[in-house]
Write a protein that holds these residues in place. Structure first.
Motif, PDB file in Angstrom:
ATOM      1  N   SER A 154       0.859  -1.196   0.000  1.00  0.00           N
ATOM      2  CA  SER A 154       0.000   0.000   0.000  1.00  0.00           C
ATOM      3  C   SER A 154       0.885   1.233   0.000  1.00  0.00           C
ATOM      4  O   SER A 154       1.911   1.256   0.679  1.00  0.00           O
ATOM      5  N   THR A 155       0.489   2.225  -0.748  1.00  0.00           N
ATOM      6  CA  THR A 155       1.098   3.548  -0.624  1.00  0.00           C
ATOM      7  C   THR A 155       0.091   4.488   0.032  1.00  0.00           C
ATOM      8  O   THR A 155       0.342   5.077   1.083  1.00  0.00           O
TER       9      THR A 155
ATOM     10  N   THR B 270      -3.241   4.118   1.271  1.00  0.00           N
ATOM     11  CA  THR B 270      -4.072   3.837   2.444  1.00  0.00           C
ATOM     12  C   THR B 270      -3.238   3.923   3.720  1.00  0.00           C
ATOM     13  O   THR B 270      -3.601   4.622   4.675  1.00  0.00           O
TER      14      THR B 270
ATOM     15  N   ARG C 182      -4.678  -4.284   6.633  1.00  0.00           N
ATOM     16  CA  ARG C 182      -4.856  -4.743   5.241  1.00  0.00           C
ATOM     17  C   ARG C 182      -4.301  -6.150   5.137  1.00  0.00           C
ATOM     18  O   ARG C 182      -3.198  -6.417   5.612  1.00  0.00           O
TER      19      ARG C 182
ATOM     20  N   HIS D  82     -12.981  -2.503   0.682  1.00  0.00           N
ATOM     21  CA  HIS D  82     -11.996  -1.468   1.029  1.00  0.00           C
ATOM     22  C   HIS D  82     -12.819  -0.263   1.498  1.00  0.00           C
ATOM     23  O   HIS D  82     -12.968   0.720   0.786  1.00  0.00           O
TER      24      HIS D  82
ATOM     25  N   PRO E 172      -8.800   5.146  -7.868  1.00  0.00           N
ATOM     26  CA  PRO E 172      -8.263   4.976  -6.501  1.00  0.00           C
ATOM     27  C   PRO E 172      -6.736   4.901  -6.503  1.00  0.00           C
ATOM     28  O   PRO E 172      -6.115   5.083  -5.463  1.00  0.00           O
TER      29      PRO E 172
HETATM   30  N1   CP Z   1      -6.198   3.274  -3.259  1.00  0.00           N
HETATM   31  C1   CP Z   1      -5.434   2.406  -2.555  1.00  0.00           C
HETATM   32  O1   CP Z   1      -5.947   1.560  -1.790  1.00  0.00           O
HETATM   33  O2   CP Z   1      -4.104   2.554  -2.751  1.00  0.00           O
HETATM   34  P1   CP Z   1      -2.961   1.727  -1.994  1.00  0.00           P
HETATM   35  O3   CP Z   1      -3.095   0.290  -2.432  1.00  0.00           O
HETATM   36  O4   CP Z   1      -1.678   2.364  -2.420  1.00  0.00           O
HETATM   37  O5   CP Z   1      -3.228   1.848  -0.523  1.00  0.00           O
END
Ligand code: CP
Length: 308
Positions: free
Chosen positions: A54-55, A57, A106, A134, A267
């Motif tokens: 993830s970046t 979230t 997550r 999500h 997203p």
């Molecule tokens: N939109 C989103 O969930 O991005 P990440 O996977 O980078 O958290």
């Protein structure tokens, strides 16, 4: 709204009032942030447990906590905890709950955040579980739409891409249905919105979204295109992903038929489904949308910790 102490696992049962409460408080936080960080959550600790990449979230939750004066503990790889030695997730979270006031988790395992929430006494926020859900992403999607259009009713949004495996769009469909926003689903037949979600939308929300296969079929009639990537990591076989990987490519040629004020959301991360040539156009909202994650997640954290 009574968010205090609540878990945020799915948006199936979210109410219009709940969504409005988060959006209103996000707006208040965004304004307050202009004068610098706040102290509302001083003394509180957020644990982020991210067992998938993830970046946005993780970092926007962490940034939100810092901007509210709280502190953050983070687990971003199971190799770096005793999960790697064989400790179960349930034992791990039972320990971590003693170190924090709220958990964002997550995981690739669908249903794991619910299991964790049943096990610990601190609020648990689902940061994404497999292809299931999500539930915090739609708050920033709706916040972005509201900022752009000043309303959520009387809008038509096309949700485009991998609607089968895309957890963000599963949650978004419930959120848009709750707010009375019209939806049209655009996907290849193989990646349709799951029937289980279509059924809930119909039976519990009274919503029957149209389904199409081409962006060109909807581009002239929608107020927003919500683009998504094909979820490579969820396909059972790489060969199936290869067939689907470049099925949608939004570019200036397709955009010629869009409404003047049409907005593009995503997203993120994107692969090649939005051409970079669109980034500098008035239609592109996706980077602002990601930045909106901070005030929106400030409202979520302050809410579950009983400070708003
Ligand atoms: N939109 C989103 O969930 O991005 P990440 O996977 O980078 O958290």
């Amino acid at each position: 709204m009574a968010l205090k102490g609540k878990d945020i696992i799915t948006l199936k049962d979210i109410t219009k009032e709940d969504i409005e409460f988060i959006l209103e408080n996000a707006e208040i936080f965004e304004k307050k942030l202009k004068n610098g960080p706040l102290k509302l959550l001083e003394g509180k600790i957020l644990a982020t447990i991210f067992l998938e990449p993830s970046t946005r979230t993780r970092l926007s939750f962490e940034s939100a906590m810092h901007k509210l004066g709280g502190r953050v503990l983070t687990v971003s790889k199971d190799e770096m905890t005793s999960l790697a030695k064989g400790e179960t997730l349930s034992d791990t979270v039972r320990v971590i709950e003693g170190y924090c006031d709220v958990i964002v988790i997550r995981t690739p395992i669908e249903g794991a955040p619910k299991m964790v929430s049943d096990m610990v006494s601190v609020p648990v926020i689902n940061g994404g579980d497999g292809a299931h859900s999500h539930p915090t992403q739609p708050f920033l999607d709706l916040y972005t739409l509201k900022k752009e259009f000043g309303k959520l009713e009387d809008l038509k949004v096309a949700i485009v891409g991998d609607l089968k495996y895309g957890r963000a769009v599963h949650s978004l469909a419930y959120a848009l249905a709750t707010m009375g926003t019209e939806m049209v689903f655009v996907s290849p037949k193989e990646l349709r919105m799951p029937d289980s979600i279509i059924k809930v939308l119909k039976n519990e929300f009274g919503v029957e979204a149209e389904e199409k296969e081409k962006i060109e079929d909807v581009i002239s009639e929608v107020d927003a295109l919500y683009m998504t990537r094909i979820q490579r990591e969820r396909f059972p076989h790489e060969s199936e992903y290869e067939k689907m990987r470049s099925v949608y490519k939004l570019d200036s040629k397709i955009m010629k038929n869009a409404k003047e004020g049409m907005k593009i959301l995503h997203p993120l991360p994107r692969m090649d489904e939005i051409s970079p040539e669109l980034d500098a156009t008035k239609h592109a909202c996706y980077f602002n949308q990601a930045h909106n994650g901070v005030p929106v997640r400030m409202a979520i954290l302050a809410g579950v910790l009983g400070k708003i």
